[in-house]
Design a protein around this motif. Structure first.
Motif, PDB file in Angstrom:
ATOM      1  N   GLN A   1      38.847  52.678  47.038  1.00  0.00           N
ATOM      2  CA  GLN A   1      39.602  52.170  47.820  1.00  0.00           C
ATOM      3  C   GLN A   1      40.677  51.462  47.117  1.00  0.00           C
ATOM      4  OE1 GLN A   1      36.959  49.227  49.753  1.00  0.00           O
ATOM      5  NE2 GLN A   1      36.012  51.025  50.690  1.00  0.00           N
ATOM      6  N   SER A   2      40.674  51.008  45.776  1.00  0.00           N
ATOM      7  CA  SER A   2      41.770  50.486  44.757  1.00  0.00           C
ATOM      8  C   SER A   2      42.777  51.399  44.660  1.00  0.00           C
ATOM      9  CB  SER A   2      41.153  49.742  43.693  1.00  0.00           C
ATOM     10  OG  SER A   2      40.608  50.897  42.990  1.00  0.00           O
TER      11      SER A   2
ATOM     12  N   SER B   1      27.101  53.948  43.320  1.00  0.00           N
ATOM     13  CA  SER B   1      27.805  54.574  44.589  1.00  0.00           C
ATOM     14  C   SER B   1      29.091  53.629  45.115  1.00  0.00           C
ATOM     15  CB  SER B   1      27.019  55.240  45.497  1.00  0.00           C
ATOM     16  OG  SER B   1      26.400  56.209  45.086  1.00  0.00           O
ATOM     17  N   ASP B   2      28.283  52.310  45.353  1.00  0.00           N
ATOM     18  CA  ASP B   2      29.198  51.237  45.982  1.00  0.00           C
ATOM     19  C   ASP B   2      30.325  50.770  45.079  1.00  0.00           C
ATOM     20  OD1 ASP B   2      27.241  50.865  47.845  1.00  0.00           O
ATOM     21  OD2 ASP B   2      26.283  49.214  46.912  1.00  0.00           O
ATOM     22  N   ARG B   3      30.195  50.788  43.600  1.00  0.00           N
ATOM     23  CA  ARG B   3      31.348  50.694  42.661  1.00  0.00           C
ATOM     24  C   ARG B   3      32.364  51.642  42.922  1.00  0.00           C
ATOM     25  NH1 ARG B   3      29.372  46.279  39.815  1.00  0.00           N
ATOM     26  NH2 ARG B   3      27.012  46.138  39.520  1.00  0.00           N
TER      27      ARG B   3
ATOM     28  N   ASP C   1      42.870  45.151  37.647  1.00  0.00           N
ATOM     29  CA  ASP C   1      42.340  43.894  38.183  1.00  0.00           C
ATOM     30  C   ASP C   1      41.154  44.347  39.272  1.00  0.00           C
ATOM     31  OD1 ASP C   1      44.239  42.403  36.912  1.00  0.00           O
ATOM     32  OD2 ASP C   1      45.632  42.124  38.560  1.00  0.00           O
ATOM     33  N   ALA C   2      41.175  45.387  40.000  1.00  0.00           N
ATOM     34  CA  ALA C   2      40.294  45.950  40.692  1.00  0.00           C
ATOM     35  C   ALA C   2      38.940  46.308  40.109  1.00  0.00           C
ATOM     36  CB  ALA C   2      40.703  47.036  41.724  1.00  0.00           C
ATOM     37  N   LEU C   3      39.218  46.857  38.891  1.00  0.00           N
ATOM     38  CA  LEU C   3      38.179  47.352  38.207  1.00  0.00           C
ATOM     39  C   LEU C   3      37.375  45.995  37.367  1.00  0.00           C
ATOM     40  CD1 LEU C   3      39.534  50.236  36.136  1.00  0.00           C
ATOM     41  CD2 LEU C   3      37.450  50.372  37.666  1.00  0.00           C
TER      42      LEU C   3
END
Length: 354
Positions: free
Chosen positions: A218-219, A210-212, A196-198
């Motif tokens: 974190q997930s 980089s942000d992704r 779900d996070a992906l």
């Protein structure tokens, strides 16, 4: 052969000479490479699609407890002592109970296909008499759930993923109770949380690679807690592939200049914990892939030009010559692929993946 193509062919030949060893070192956990057998390239799916596809399994299957039965089948093994030693410390945990029951089921079903359940219960009585009633109930829950899944298989397959997941959890909660079900299927819940996070990460507007990646890590930390670093180390390849398979990541990598793309791929691999030697092997593999795709692009351009000028036996003769010039020992494989309708260099380029 033109001057531009000659050094490219020579460079590719040198790269391919060591490719088998390089790929085996760079991807120790991967199956057959689409590059060595492109006709078998796996279909691309969304981040959570594979998880949804396997979410109808038995509890132990979903909990990742497919243990082999070697320990039970060693000559002279004392089954009761084995069970107490292997499972006794955590036998009150529903997940541990299901792991043990699954292993015992495979063992006794092999020995006695028709009377295995009575044999299994007799061993439970000896090994854990104080928990016999609870374990016998857990076995019945396990069998009832398997029966329900089989009876509703066709119906479940027709449901959208979210509805199928809800139906499965409703039945699990009914049979096992909410707390026990969540313990038994803990691995599935963690995987689904990451999936779900992906999906959310893929939809982030304007985010950089980089942000992704930061959101992805974190997930993983949220899903696996204090075990996240160990989990990442044990599943580096799978986790890296899942991130690289995101459409947004591929789109961003595809728009980058080669040097910038190489830096981003290296950063992704560093974030997944790859060491310096592995990073170097991946970079060498990337260069090999780039050279191969460049050669493939040139081949397809020449092939298209020939197809516009010739047909029939004359075209096939010229294509045979063209494939031999470009692919040498692989020429016959490429010809067979093309006869089957597969053209390896028209499939999408997946940066960091092919």
């Amino acid at each position: 052969m033109n001057r531009r193509k000659a050094p490219l062919l020579l460079a590719l030949a040198l790269l391919l000479a060591g490719s088998a060893l390089l790929v085996s070192k760079a991807r120790p956990t991967e199956g057959p490479s689409p590059e060595t057998n492109p006709a078998r390239a796996p279909a691309k799916s969304g981040p959570g699609e594979a998880l949804a596809a396997r979410s109808q399994g038995t509890p132990a299957t979903e909990a990742g407890a497919q243990e082999d039965t070697d320990g039970l089948e060693r000559p002279g093994v004392d089954l009761v002592s084995y069970l107490r030693s292997r499972y006794g410390a955590r036998i009150r945990d529903p997940h541990t109970q299901m792991r043990m029951l699954e292993q015992l089921m495979r063992h006794f079903q092999k020995l006695n296909p028709t009377g295995w359940e009575a044999d299994l219960l007799a061993v439970l009585q000896q090994a854990f008499p104080e928990l016999y009633d609870e374990l016998a109930q857990r076995l019945r829950q396990r069998l009832d759930y398997e029966k329900w899944v089989k009876e509703h298989h066709a119906e479940l397959q027709q449901k959208p993923a979210a509805e199928r997941r809800a139906a499965l959890w409703e039945e699990r909660t009914r049979l096992f109770g909410k707390e026990a079900a969540e313990r038994i299927w803990a691995a599935e819940l963690r995987n689904l949380a990451v999936a779900d996070a992906l999906t959310a990460i893929d939809a982030l507007p304007g985010a950089s690679v980089s942000d992704r990646m930061a959101r992805y890590k974190q997930s993983l930390e949220k899903a696996y807690g204090e075990n996240s670093q160990a989990y990442v180390r044990a599943h580096q390849q799978e986790l890296m592939n899942r991130f690289l398979d995101l459409g947004s990541v591929q789109k961003d990598l595809g728009t980058m200049a080669p040097e910038q793309r190489a830096r981003n791929l290296r950063t992704i691999r560093e974030e997944m914990g790859l060491d310096a030697q592995a990073l170097q092997r991946w970079e060498e593999l990337d260069r090999m892939r780039d050279a191969r795709w460049e050669l493939g692009s040139q081949y397809m351009s020449e092939r298209e030009a020939l197809a516009q000028q010739y047909s029939g036996p004359e075209l096939e003769a010229r294509l045979t010559e063209l494939r031999a010039r470009y692919f040498s020992d692989e020429a016959q494989t490429v010809a067979e692929e093309e006869r089957s309708g597969f053209f390896r260099f028209t499939r999408p380029r997946q940066w960091g993946r092919n």
